[in-house]
Design a protein around this motif. Structure first.
Motif, PDB file in Angstrom:
ATOM      1  N   ASP A   1       7.795  15.022 -19.682  1.00  0.00           N
ATOM      2  CA  ASP A   1       8.751  14.946 -18.456  1.00  0.00           C
ATOM      3  C   ASP A   1       7.860  15.120 -17.119  1.00  0.00           C
ATOM      4  OD1 ASP A   1      11.267  15.456 -17.298  1.00  0.00           O
ATOM      5  OD2 ASP A   1      10.885  17.703 -16.836  1.00  0.00           O
ATOM      6  N   GLU A   2       6.779  15.486 -17.194  1.00  0.00           N
ATOM      7  CA  GLU A   2       6.006  15.376 -15.864  1.00  0.00           C
ATOM      8  C   GLU A   2       5.562  14.208 -15.517  1.00  0.00           C
ATOM      9  OE1 GLU A   2       4.179  19.736 -15.373  1.00  0.00           O
ATOM     10  OE2 GLU A   2       3.250  18.400 -16.398  1.00  0.00           O
ATOM     11  N   LEU A   3       5.099  13.595 -16.815  1.00  0.00           N
ATOM     12  CA  LEU A   3       4.797  11.973 -16.459  1.00  0.00           C
ATOM     13  C   LEU A   3       5.726  11.080 -16.088  1.00  0.00           C
ATOM     14  CD1 LEU A   3       1.838  10.940 -17.370  1.00  0.00           C
ATOM     15  CD2 LEU A   3       2.998   9.959 -19.525  1.00  0.00           C
ATOM     16  N   VAL A   4       6.889  11.306 -16.479  1.00  0.00           N
ATOM     17  CA  VAL A   4       8.148  10.396 -16.214  1.00  0.00           C
ATOM     18  C   VAL A   4       8.323  10.533 -14.553  1.00  0.00           C
ATOM     19  CG1 VAL A   4      10.374   9.936 -16.467  1.00  0.00           C
ATOM     20  CG2 VAL A   4       8.991  10.367 -18.417  1.00  0.00           C
ATOM     21  N   ARG A   5       8.154  11.891 -14.254  1.00  0.00           N
ATOM     22  CA  ARG A   5       8.407  12.303 -12.965  1.00  0.00           C
ATOM     23  C   ARG A   5       7.362  11.858 -11.817  1.00  0.00           C
ATOM     24  NH1 ARG A   5      10.560  18.089 -12.643  1.00  0.00           N
ATOM     25  NH2 ARG A   5      11.566  17.642 -14.672  1.00  0.00           N
ATOM     26  N   ASN A   6       6.015  11.542 -12.313  1.00  0.00           N
ATOM     27  CA  ASN A   6       4.996  11.131 -11.554  1.00  0.00           C
ATOM     28  C   ASN A   6       4.905   9.808 -11.147  1.00  0.00           C
ATOM     29  OD1 ASN A   6       2.576  10.679 -10.572  1.00  0.00           O
ATOM     30  ND2 ASN A   6       1.542  12.212 -12.085  1.00  0.00           N
ATOM     31  N   PRO A   7       5.052   9.460  -9.750  1.00  0.00           N
ATOM     32  CA  PRO A   7       5.153   8.104  -9.271  1.00  0.00           C
ATOM     33  C   PRO A   7       4.031   7.347  -9.726  1.00  0.00           C
ATOM     34  CG  PRO A   7       4.576   9.679  -7.521  1.00  0.00           C
ATOM     35  CD  PRO A   7       5.082  10.446  -8.712  1.00  0.00           C
ATOM     36  N   LEU A   8       2.786   7.927  -9.848  1.00  0.00           N
ATOM     37  CA  LEU A   8       1.752   6.914 -10.344  1.00  0.00           C
ATOM     38  C   LEU A   8       1.642   6.226 -11.884  1.00  0.00           C
ATOM     39  CD1 LEU A   8      -1.374   9.222  -9.198  1.00  0.00           C
ATOM     40  CD2 LEU A   8      -0.486   6.898  -8.297  1.00  0.00           C
ATOM     41  N   ALA A   9       2.476   7.273 -12.859  1.00  0.00           N
ATOM     42  CA  ALA A   9       2.948   6.556 -14.203  1.00  0.00           C
ATOM     43  C   ALA A   9       3.651   5.300 -13.712  1.00  0.00           C
ATOM     44  CB  ALA A   9       3.486   7.708 -14.747  1.00  0.00           C
TER      45      ALA A   9
ATOM     46  N   PHE B   1       1.047   3.471  -5.197  1.00  0.00           N
ATOM     47  CA  PHE B   1      -0.307   3.938  -5.093  1.00  0.00           C
ATOM     48  C   PHE B   1      -0.830   4.566  -3.568  1.00  0.00           C
ATOM     49  CE2 PHE B   1      -1.331   1.612  -9.157  1.00  0.00           C
ATOM     50  CZ  PHE B   1      -1.539   2.549  -9.810  1.00  0.00           C
ATOM     51  N   ALA B   2      -0.414   3.713  -2.781  1.00  0.00           N
ATOM     52  CA  ALA B   2      -0.795   3.945  -1.221  1.00  0.00           C
ATOM     53  C   ALA B   2      -0.046   5.030  -0.677  1.00  0.00           C
ATOM     54  CB  ALA B   2      -0.640   2.755  -0.267  1.00  0.00           C
ATOM     55  N   SER B   3       1.224   5.357  -1.180  1.00  0.00           N
ATOM     56  CA  SER B   3       2.132   6.586  -0.837  1.00  0.00           C
ATOM     57  C   SER B   3       1.519   7.934  -1.238  1.00  0.00           C
ATOM     58  CB  SER B   3       3.374   6.388  -1.345  1.00  0.00           C
ATOM     59  OG  SER B   3       3.345   6.878  -3.006  1.00  0.00           O
ATOM     60  N   ARG B   4       0.564   7.821  -2.062  1.00  0.00           N
ATOM     61  CA  ARG B   4      -0.211   8.918  -2.542  1.00  0.00           C
ATOM     62  C   ARG B   4      -1.356   9.455  -1.850  1.00  0.00           C
ATOM     63  NH1 ARG B   4       3.175  12.175  -5.215  1.00  0.00           N
ATOM     64  NH2 ARG B   4       1.356  13.075  -6.244  1.00  0.00           N
ATOM     65  N   MET B   5      -2.006   8.498  -0.874  1.00  0.00           N
ATOM     66  CA  MET B   5      -2.895   8.665  -0.126  1.00  0.00           C
ATOM     67  C   MET B   5      -2.519   9.596   1.036  1.00  0.00           C
ATOM     68  SD  MET B   5      -4.312   4.661   0.477  1.00  0.00           S
ATOM     69  CE  MET B   5      -5.427   3.933  -0.677  1.00  0.00           C
TER      70      MET B   5
ATOM     71  N   SER C   1      -6.557   6.550 -10.394  1.00  0.00           N
ATOM     72  CA  SER C   1      -6.011   7.218  -9.060  1.00  0.00           C
ATOM     73  C   SER C   1      -5.359   8.702  -9.547  1.00  0.00           C
ATOM     74  CB  SER C   1      -4.857   6.267  -8.825  1.00  0.00           C
ATOM     75  OG  SER C   1      -4.215   5.880  -9.965  1.00  0.00           O
ATOM     76  N   PHE C   2      -4.799   8.556 -10.841  1.00  0.00           N
ATOM     77  CA  PHE C   2      -4.313  10.078 -11.300  1.00  0.00           C
ATOM     78  C   PHE C   2      -5.407  10.960 -11.116  1.00  0.00           C
ATOM     79  CE2 PHE C   2      -2.872  12.923 -14.480  1.00  0.00           C
ATOM     80  CZ  PHE C   2      -1.552  12.897 -14.146  1.00  0.00           C
ATOM     81  N   ALA C   3      -6.665  10.773 -11.736  1.00  0.00           N
ATOM     82  CA  ALA C   3      -7.759  11.922 -11.534  1.00  0.00           C
ATOM     83  C   ALA C   3      -7.902  12.097 -10.097  1.00  0.00           C
ATOM     84  CB  ALA C   3      -9.069  11.242 -12.035  1.00  0.00           C
ATOM     85  N   LEU C   4      -7.999  11.149  -9.232  1.00  0.00           N
ATOM     86  CA  LEU C   4      -8.296  11.331  -7.960  1.00  0.00           C
ATOM     87  C   LEU C   4      -7.418  12.092  -7.147  1.00  0.00           C
ATOM     88  CD1 LEU C   4      -9.829   7.895  -6.548  1.00  0.00           C
ATOM     89  CD2 LEU C   4     -11.017  10.071  -6.490  1.00  0.00           C
ATOM     90  N   VAL C   5      -5.853  11.698  -7.346  1.00  0.00           N
ATOM     91  CA  VAL C   5      -5.036  12.593  -6.676  1.00  0.00           C
ATOM     92  C   VAL C   5      -4.699  14.162  -7.272  1.00  0.00           C
ATOM     93  CG1 VAL C   5      -2.450  12.786  -6.617  1.00  0.00           C
ATOM     94  CG2 VAL C   5      -3.698  10.481  -6.024  1.00  0.00           C
ATOM     95  N   GLY C   6      -5.189  14.262  -8.515  1.00  0.00           N
ATOM     96  CA  GLY C   6      -5.190  15.512  -8.919  1.00  0.00           C
ATOM     97  C   GLY C   6      -6.345  16.260  -8.492  1.00  0.00           C
TER      98      GLY C   6
END
Lengths: 248, 74
Positions: free
Chosen positions: A4-12, A48-52, A163-168
């Motif tokens: 569920d979290e994966l589906v809601r994550n914009p990076l996925a 991707f840029a929106s998570r910066m 990017s997932f690791a970085l943002v986390g």
């Protein structure tokens, strides 16, 4: 992490969009879906840029955003253009963006060296090679890709995971966030010092002296190898035409 | 300036450059384009190295990028 979290994550979603978009952009023998691929890839890069995080006032954020956008979009076109000449020219634009990013970090020497060495020497040599060797038009192998869906998925997955690791990690809500060492040293006295070259040269010829010597040896070996290959080719050519080899 | 945010942004750009170069290196069939894509992966690494160097207030990152320039262009 649940599904569920994966589906809601914009990076996925960005990863999936990037894979499909780059696959559509890559040469596949047909031009169908190119614009859709471009739209999907740009949407993915935007996600991707929106998570910066914001890095300061609007001027520095805007400068960084512009340079990063130029670099990444030009890199996308370098990878996907059918004509290798266009690939080289887009790569030059990507290098200019990278040089700007180096300048923004205070690495002036590297910015200038990137432009002079890459865009000035290497790329112009490539353009010469392309124009001398490929003058009769498009080659068939430029219009096809090896395993385009698989490679697009692999690269996108790598970008997604990184990017997932970085943002986390850099998320302030992360429980380990407090353990990231905040380097509060005076950067204006060291890495952003006005006498940039003196510091960089001091590091290069102080700490890295052995590596500099090794790099010089490597270049010398390359030069000797180049001469050996050319001499061998001349000997062979001389033998084939019946003359004694290596006289010229 | 927000140094941690700057580091994260540059690492993201470096990751994207590396990944795009990887895609190109796997899929393109022209030798010169493959070489350009390998150079692009090196550029991604260089961007990350410069960012780490600035974050740690240390010159080793930029010195390593000079070696990347040397080795990739010989």
């Amino acid at each position: 992490m649940t599904l569920d979290e994966l589906v809601r994550n914009p990076l996925a979603w960005a990863t999936v969009l990037l894979a499909v978009g780059v696959w559509l952009l890559l040469p596949r023998g047909t031009n169908r879906g190119w614009w859709l691929g471009l739209a999907l890839s740009l949407a993915a890069l935007g996600l991707f840029a929106s998570r910066m995080p914001v890095i300061g006032d609007w001027a520095s954020t805007g400068t960084f955003g512009l340079l990063a956008a130029v670099t990444v979009v030009a890199a996308l076109f370098t990878v996907t253009m059918r004509n290798p000449v266009y690939c080289a020219i887009w790569f030059a634009l990507s290098l200019l963006g990278t040089a700007g990013l180096f300048m923004l970090q205070g690495a002036q020497f590297l910015g200038v060296a990137t432009i002079v060495v890459y865009a000035g020497a290497i790329l112009v040599t490539f353009l010469f090679v392309l124009m001398l060797a490929n003058s009769e038009g498009h080659a068939f192998y430029d219009r096809l890709s090896w395993e385009a869906p698989l490679s697009a998925a692999t690269g996108s997955l790598l970008i997604g995971i990184l990017s997932f690791a970085l943002v986390g990690i850099f998320n302030p809500k992360n429980s380990e966030y407090a353990r990231i060492p905040a380097v509060e040293a005076d950067r204006a006295a060291e890495i952003l010092a006005p006498e940039h070259m003196a510091h960089l040269g001091g590091s290069l010829f102080g700490t890295h002296l052995l590596a500099v010597e090794l790099a010089g040896t490597l270049l010398l070996v390359a030069l000797v190898g180049c001469v050996a290959i050319v001499a061998e080719a001349r000997v062979r050519k001389g033998r084939r035409s019946g003359r004694a080899g290596g006289e010229r | 300036m927000n140094e941690l945010g700057l580091l994260e942004n540059y690492l993201l750009v470096g990751a994207v450059l590396f990944g795009l170069g990887l895609i190109g290196f796997f899929s393109r069939r022209n030798m010169i384009v493959m070489f350009l894509c390998a150079e692009m992966m090196l550029q991604g690494v260089s961007v990350s190295l410069v960012a780490w160097g600035r974050y740690h207030n240390n010159w080793d990152g930029q010195a390593l990028v000079i070696f990347i320039l040397t080795v990739s262009d010989w």
